[in-house]
Scaffold this motif. Structure first.
Motif, PDB file in Angstrom:
ATOM      1  N   PRO A  64     -24.813 -23.997 -60.443  1.00 42.77           N
ATOM      2  CA  PRO A  64     -26.165 -24.446 -60.080  1.00 42.77           C
ATOM      3  C   PRO A  64     -26.576 -23.901 -58.717  1.00 42.77           C
ATOM      4  O   PRO A  64     -25.743 -23.635 -57.854  1.00 42.77           O
ATOM      5  CB  PRO A  64     -26.018 -25.969 -60.023  1.00 42.77           C
ATOM      6  N   GLU A  65     -27.869 -23.729 -58.556  1.00 46.81           N
ATOM      7  CA  GLU A  65     -28.372 -23.259 -57.267  1.00 46.81           C
ATOM      8  C   GLU A  65     -28.252 -24.385 -56.247  1.00 46.81           C
ATOM      9  O   GLU A  65     -28.481 -25.549 -56.572  1.00 46.81           O
ATOM     10  CB  GLU A  65     -29.833 -22.844 -57.394  1.00 46.81           C
ATOM     11  N   PRO A  66     -27.870 -24.069 -55.022  1.00 46.37           N
ATOM     12  CA  PRO A  66     -27.782 -25.127 -54.012  1.00 46.37           C
ATOM     13  C   PRO A  66     -29.159 -25.697 -53.706  1.00 46.37           C
ATOM     14  O   PRO A  66     -30.178 -25.012 -53.819  1.00 46.37           O
ATOM     15  CB  PRO A  66     -27.200 -24.411 -52.785  1.00 46.37           C
ATOM     16  N   LEU A  67     -29.180 -26.972 -53.344  1.00 50.42           N
ATOM     17  CA  LEU A  67     -30.438 -27.626 -53.020  1.00 50.42           C
ATOM     18  C   LEU A  67     -31.049 -27.026 -51.762  1.00 50.42           C
ATOM     19  O   LEU A  67     -30.341 -26.708 -50.808  1.00 50.42           O
ATOM     20  CB  LEU A  67     -30.220 -29.120 -52.816  1.00 50.42           C
ATOM     21  N   ALA A  68     -32.364 -26.887 -51.778  1.00 49.97           N
ATOM     22  CA  ALA A  68     -33.064 -26.352 -50.616  1.00 49.97           C
ATOM     23  C   ALA A  68     -33.109 -27.415 -49.520  1.00 49.97           C
ATOM     24  O   ALA A  68     -33.357 -28.582 -49.783  1.00 49.97           O
ATOM     25  CB  ALA A  68     -34.474 -25.933 -50.997  1.00 49.97           C
ATOM     26  N   VAL A  69     -32.846 -27.006 -48.294  1.00 45.91           N
ATOM     27  CA  VAL A  69     -32.884 -27.914 -47.160  1.00 45.91           C
ATOM     28  C   VAL A  69     -34.245 -27.779 -46.488  1.00 45.91           C
ATOM     29  O   VAL A  69     -34.636 -26.680 -46.082  1.00 45.91           O
ATOM     30  CB  VAL A  69     -31.763 -27.576 -46.143  1.00 45.91           C
ATOM     31  N   PRO A  70     -35.012 -28.868 -46.396  1.00 51.37           N
ATOM     32  CA  PRO A  70     -36.340 -28.772 -45.769  1.00 51.37           C
ATOM     33  C   PRO A  70     -36.216 -28.442 -44.284  1.00 51.37           C
ATOM     34  O   PRO A  70     -35.271 -28.851 -43.613  1.00 51.37           O
ATOM     35  CB  PRO A  70     -36.948 -30.156 -45.995  1.00 51.37           C
ATOM     36  N   GLU A  71     -37.190 -27.684 -43.778  1.00 53.08           N
ATOM     37  CA  GLU A  71     -37.148 -27.242 -42.389  1.00 53.08           C
ATOM     38  C   GLU A  71     -38.061 -28.050 -41.477  1.00 53.08           C
ATOM     39  O   GLU A  71     -37.912 -28.013 -40.263  1.00 53.08           O
ATOM     40  CB  GLU A  71     -37.521 -25.760 -42.321  1.00 53.08           C
ATOM     41  N   THR A  72     -39.045 -28.766 -42.047  1.00 51.80           N
ATOM     42  CA  THR A  72     -39.965 -29.557 -41.233  1.00 51.80           C
ATOM     43  C   THR A  72     -40.218 -30.912 -41.900  1.00 51.80           C
ATOM     44  O   THR A  72     -39.922 -31.108 -43.078  1.00 51.80           O
ATOM     45  CB  THR A  72     -41.326 -28.844 -41.062  1.00 51.80           C
ATOM     46  N   ILE A  73     -40.795 -31.807 -41.124  1.00 49.78           N
ATOM     47  CA  ILE A  73     -41.154 -33.126 -41.639  1.00 49.78           C
ATOM     48  C   ILE A  73     -42.280 -32.969 -42.662  1.00 49.78           C
ATOM     49  O   ILE A  73     -43.127 -32.089 -42.540  1.00 49.78           O
ATOM     50  CB  ILE A  73     -41.585 -34.042 -40.479  1.00 49.78           C
ATOM     51  N   ASN A  74     -42.305 -33.805 -43.668  1.00 48.70           N
ATOM     52  CA  ASN A  74     -43.303 -33.846 -44.740  1.00 48.70           C
ATOM     53  C   ASN A  74     -43.322 -32.597 -45.617  1.00 48.70           C
ATOM     54  O   ASN A  74     -44.300 -32.331 -46.297  1.00 48.70           O
ATOM     55  CB  ASN A  74     -44.714 -34.090 -44.185  1.00 48.70           C
ATOM     56  N   GLN A  75     -42.251 -31.835 -45.621  1.00 47.53           N
ATOM     57  CA  GLN A  75     -42.183 -30.662 -46.480  1.00 47.53           C
ATOM     58  C   GLN A  75     -41.705 -31.065 -47.886  1.00 47.53           C
ATOM     59  O   GLN A  75     -42.246 -30.581 -48.884  1.00 47.53           O
ATOM     60  CB  GLN A  75     -41.232 -29.626 -45.884  1.00 47.53           C
ATOM     61  N   VAL A  76     -40.710 -31.946 -47.965  1.00 49.42           N
ATOM     62  CA  VAL A  76     -40.158 -32.394 -49.248  1.00 49.42           C
ATOM     63  C   VAL A  76     -39.964 -33.903 -49.197  1.00 49.42           C
ATOM     64  O   VAL A  76     -39.353 -34.418 -48.262  1.00 49.42           O
ATOM     65  CB  VAL A  76     -38.798 -31.718 -49.549  1.00 49.42           C
ATOM     66  N   TRP A  77     -40.488 -34.582 -50.217  1.00 53.56           N
ATOM     67  CA  TRP A  77     -40.291 -36.025 -50.352  1.00 53.56           C
ATOM     68  C   TRP A  77     -39.512 -36.297 -51.629  1.00 53.56           C
ATOM     69  O   TRP A  77     -39.607 -35.546 -52.589  1.00 53.56           O
ATOM     70  CB  TRP A  77     -41.618 -36.766 -50.441  1.00 53.56           C
ATOM     71  N   SER A  78     -38.786 -37.384 -51.624  1.00 54.93           N
ATOM     72  CA  SER A  78     -38.077 -37.825 -52.820  1.00 54.93           C
ATOM     73  C   SER A  78     -38.532 -39.229 -53.166  1.00 54.93           C
ATOM     74  O   SER A  78     -38.820 -40.028 -52.277  1.00 54.93           O
ATOM     75  CB  SER A  78     -36.568 -37.835 -52.579  1.00 54.93           C
TER      76      SER A  78
END
Length: 83
Positions: free
Chosen positions: A25-39
């Motif tokens: 599997p592809e590794p999970l992307a790590v967000p670089e800034t606030i509010n870029q990715v929410w779960s």
């Protein structure tokens, strides 16, 4: 065929299962800034008196800050996601 094998007391050949080829599997992307990715996540629990408690969480993945938690005995989709 099965009946004849049983009468002659022969063992039926059991086919081995084919294994699925699993790709890495592809590794999970790590967000670089606030509010870029929410779960978002739904959780549930049961109280001592038997009633179900439901929770809806929204979390910012960059700093693991909780953006919102909705807790109730029943959560409708309109209440969680809006009209």
């Amino acid at each position: 065929m099965y009946r004849i094998y049983r009468e002659l007391e022969l063992n039926l050949r059991i086919k081995p299962r084919k294994r699925l080829v699993r790709q890495k599997p592809e590794p999970l992307a790590v967000p670089e800034t606030i509010n870029q990715v929410w779960s978002m996540d739904f959780m549930h629990d049961k109280l001592e008196d038997g009633r179900n408690l439901q929770l809806f969480h929204v979390i910012d993945d960059f700093n693991r800050e909780s953006l919102g938690i909705e807790v109730d005995f029943s959560l409708s989709s309109e209440r969680v996601f809006g009209p």
